[in-house]
Design an enzyme around this catalytic site. Sequence first.
Site, mmCIF file in Angstrom:
data_model
loop_
_atom_site.group_PDB
_atom_site.id
_atom_site.type_symbol
_atom_site.label_atom_id
_atom_site.label_comp_id
_atom_site.label_asym_id
_atom_site.label_seq_id
_atom_site.Cartn_x
_atom_site.Cartn_y
_atom_site.Cartn_z
ATOM 1 C CG ASN A 28 119.106 74.909 -11.805
ATOM 2 O OD1 ASN A 28 120.409 74.962 -11.545
ATOM 3 N ND2 ASN A 28 118.824 73.720 -11.347
ATOM 4 C CG HIS A 44 116.236 71.615 -6.655
ATOM 5 N ND1 HIS A 44 117.039 72.918 -7.182
ATOM 6 C CD2 HIS A 44 117.209 70.613 -7.080
ATOM 7 C CE1 HIS A 44 117.832 72.475 -8.272
ATOM 8 N NE2 HIS A 44 118.257 71.086 -8.192
HETATM 9 P P1 NAD Z 1 119.611 58.679 -11.081
HETATM 10 O O1 NAD Z 1 119.336 58.398 -12.369
HETATM 11 O O2 NAD Z 1 121.315 58.851 -10.780
HETATM 12 O O3 NAD Z 1 118.830 57.932 -10.057
HETATM 13 C C1 NAD Z 1 117.522 57.493 -10.195
HETATM 14 C C2 NAD Z 1 117.136 56.365 -9.262
HETATM 15 O O4 NAD Z 1 115.791 56.297 -9.055
HETATM 16 C C3 NAD Z 1 117.704 55.221 -9.996
HETATM 17 O O5 NAD Z 1 118.503 54.245 -9.100
HETATM 18 C C4 NAD Z 1 116.582 54.312 -10.599
HETATM 19 O O6 NAD Z 1 116.769 53.128 -10.321
HETATM 20 C C5 NAD Z 1 115.482 54.857 -9.365
HETATM 21 N N1 NAD Z 1 114.012 54.826 -9.960
HETATM 22 C C6 NAD Z 1 113.606 54.728 -11.172
HETATM 23 N N2 NAD Z 1 112.175 54.356 -10.970
HETATM 24 C C7 NAD Z 1 112.081 54.254 -9.940
HETATM 25 C C8 NAD Z 1 110.752 54.059 -8.840
HETATM 26 N N3 NAD Z 1 109.691 53.708 -9.357
HETATM 27 N N4 NAD Z 1 110.983 53.762 -7.573
HETATM 28 C C9 NAD Z 1 112.208 54.113 -6.894
HETATM 29 N N5 NAD Z 1 113.260 54.285 -7.597
HETATM 30 C C10 NAD Z 1 113.361 54.323 -8.940
HETATM 31 O O7 NAD Z 1 119.084 60.228 -10.935
HETATM 32 P P2 NAD Z 1 119.723 61.357 -10.122
HETATM 33 O O8 NAD Z 1 120.660 62.368 -10.654
HETATM 34 O O9 NAD Z 1 119.787 61.093 -8.471
HETATM 35 O O10 NAD Z 1 118.500 62.304 -10.101
HETATM 36 C C11 NAD Z 1 117.148 62.093 -9.259
HETATM 37 C C12 NAD Z 1 116.345 63.228 -9.172
HETATM 38 O O11 NAD Z 1 117.047 64.305 -8.539
HETATM 39 C C13 NAD Z 1 115.825 63.823 -10.438
HETATM 40 O O12 NAD Z 1 114.547 64.512 -10.201
HETATM 41 C C14 NAD Z 1 116.852 64.854 -10.679
HETATM 42 O O13 NAD Z 1 116.285 66.016 -11.782
HETATM 43 C C15 NAD Z 1 117.129 65.577 -9.555
HETATM 44 N N6 NAD Z 1 118.276 66.271 -9.485
HETATM 45 C C16 NAD Z 1 119.372 65.850 -9.896
HETATM 46 C C17 NAD Z 1 120.609 66.481 -9.583
HETATM 47 C C18 NAD Z 1 121.946 66.030 -10.378
HETATM 48 O O14 NAD Z 1 122.898 66.744 -10.348
HETATM 49 N N7 NAD Z 1 122.077 64.623 -10.742
HETATM 50 C C19 NAD Z 1 120.693 67.614 -8.837
HETATM 51 C C20 NAD Z 1 119.397 68.052 -8.246
HETATM 52 C C21 NAD Z 1 118.330 67.403 -8.466
#
Ligand code: NAD
Length: 716
Positions: free
Chosen positions: A498, A448
């Site tokens: 968190n 994470h």
């Molecule tokens: P995001 O929406 O910016 O990006 C997700 C990406 O995944 C998109 O580009 C989408 O096209 C792609 N995607 C969807 N289905 C897919 C598939 N089948 N194969 C490949 N790619 C696919 O999301 P994010 O903010 O980068 O978050 C991603 C992960 O990280 C989540 O699990 C989120 O909980 C976790 N996270 C996010 C944060 C944050 O602050 N944004 C912090 C820590 C963890």
Amino acid sequence: MESSLKLVPEKEIAWLILDLAGEKVNKLSTPVMNRLREILESLHGSSFKALIIISEKPGIFIAGADINEIRAMNSANEFDRAVAGGQEIMNLIEDLPIPVIAAIHGACMGGGTELSLACDYRICTEDPSTKIGLPEIQLGIIPGFGGCVRAPRVLGLQAGIEMVTSAKALKPQKALKTGLVDKVVHPNLLRKEVLRWTLEEIIPKGKRHKRFVPRSLLEKFLESVGKTLVFKMARKEILKATKGHYPAPLKALEVIEKTYGSRDRTSALATERMGFCEMAMTSVSKNLLHVFELTEMGKKLAQVDAKPRKVEKMAVLGAGVMGGGIAQLAANVGVQVQMKDISFEALGKGLKHAQDLFLETLKRKSITTYEFKQKMNAISISTDYGGFKTVDYIVEAIVEDMALKQKVIRETVEKCRPDVIVATNTSSLSVTEMAKGHPRPENFAGMHFFNPVHRMPLVEVIRGEKTSDETVATVVQMCRKMGKTAVVVKDGPGFIVNRLLMPYMAEAVFLLMEGCDIAEVDNAFVFEFGMPMGPFALMDEVGLDTAVKVAKIFSQAFPGRMELPGIMDQIYKSGRLGKKNGSGFYQYDAKGKRLDVDPTCYEAFGLKAPTKPHQMQDCIDRCVFLMINECSIALIDEKIVNTAHEVDLAMIMGTGFPPFRGGLLKYADTLGAQHIASRLDQFAKTTGGSRFQLAPPLRQLVQSGRKFYDLEPANL
Ligand code: NAD
């Protein structure tokens, strides 16, 4: 010690070679200082014409004083004796009748830099490992071996103040520009060039008498009548950066102001020594030393009894906000990384994100154009699984949806070698549950990262029920390789960071509902408590939609304890997402910079104008003590992590919890469980909230009179 510090004659020159036996770095411990004194005293009256000080440790000149020795000292007298001893040795160097040259390759920090400042000349290598700095204020102390006195003499007032009060290390070219070093050479030429320079130029010139010479009219002005202005501006800058929470930089500035220009070295060094002792006795310094210990302990605590796998090629699933950042980190440390997404548009954005980050380092001259190209070439993109057969390690960072994640993990693993390790970046879903999507759950864990990935130092490594030690060891190793601090945590809602932040943010919403003013609460957290941002600004960063969603998940997971503020649905329905759509508790400019609180948000959330019903101390205590209450359950009952050390490391690295307080549980221990319990009781009465009920493990601490830090892992 004899074998660690050697004096080797060559023609009319003496080489003092540093290479501490059995140590990774050279440090100025008491035995080293004693030996140094012996050598220097033996040089008085010798026939040598110059002394060159050089290290044989790879990548290290001198790392500084021995921090364990500092930590073991308790009284001002002990500090005074130790610092006086160090000052004497630096004086011995300065007073040698022959010129002394520091030949620096690798890190030269703290006492090492002070030693080099006492030398007549300094030469360093242009190697990326070479950096020269005075980081003492990061430990709440000030340079005490003459650094506050000599740095401004060598670099001039402005650069000297900057070096001492900012703790920033200077890279070779900057060191040359400021006059900190006289020459920069290729690492392979250091010995040859310093010898030539000494024989041909230094010995004929002899000791150096001139120190800093102003090079421009402006410098002349700032060194003379403009001095007062320099100190005034520096004080303002320090107060802006520290918000008054860190006394050491101000003390260092005061020492410089009192001693700059003085010809009386003894009294200047006495002033510096007094300043050092005063700072070393503050609780801030003790807490910052504790944070140093946390980082050292953290490395040991994340150690697992298994050999990590070798990772040469990695894949990142999802090229979004997190995926692009993770790919950049991997490419930066030489790992081949393939980013896969379902859309080329997303891949383009992810790649651009990585490129922008590398461009920034290129602009700062931290990497060359060649390295920039090499790093960018390490990232490839695809919308299919071509190439996945050669992948050793996968980070999954697609959208936060359990069913989708399980499906994608299953589908991906089928295209890979059977031993591939998959780590999910989920921030709220169960890693154990998600592992059901993996045919070999022992090869599955959580990794994470925090947003923004390149800036936040923490990664929580989540061990699912079936995760193997080898997988945990590999994920930890990948975190370290990418320059992150790993804390291994057990699976559970919100893991550790968190889990603790949620009651903190929810409490801020309760305060809002009771009539508190958003700016006033956030400012109290920043300026009084020392957080990098207040809870409302943080919710805007996280995204108000995400914050509401996670709050609901938590209130289901911990019924009664995690009360949901009544306006959560209204916040969700308002369409205000926070920073990401430029509208939340705050207003944002087109570039996403946070501006003032949006005065219309109260109405948008169905609230009246703030009535400011509470004292700010009550607001702070309500939010922070709820974190401590929750933490007692997460740590003692559920063992999400095993030690108070890990909680504090995670909170400092993951949320910016004020280091000068030593961490959440160090702060709790400083206040005492009894105080926290009676305040929680008071808040339960005034608000009627069940969330303030004292958690049983915290009650036990009150009854036993023990502290969080008294609980050894075996007793937890
Ligand atoms: P995001 O929406 O910016 O990006 C997700 C990406 O995944 C998109 O580009 C989408 O096209 C792609 N995607 C969807 N289905 C897919 C598939 N089948 N194969 C490949 N790619 C696919 O999301 P994010 O903010 O980068 O978050 C991603 C992960 O990280 C989540 O699990 C989120 O909980 C976790 N996270 C996010 C944060 C944050 O602050 N944004 C912090 C820590 C963890």
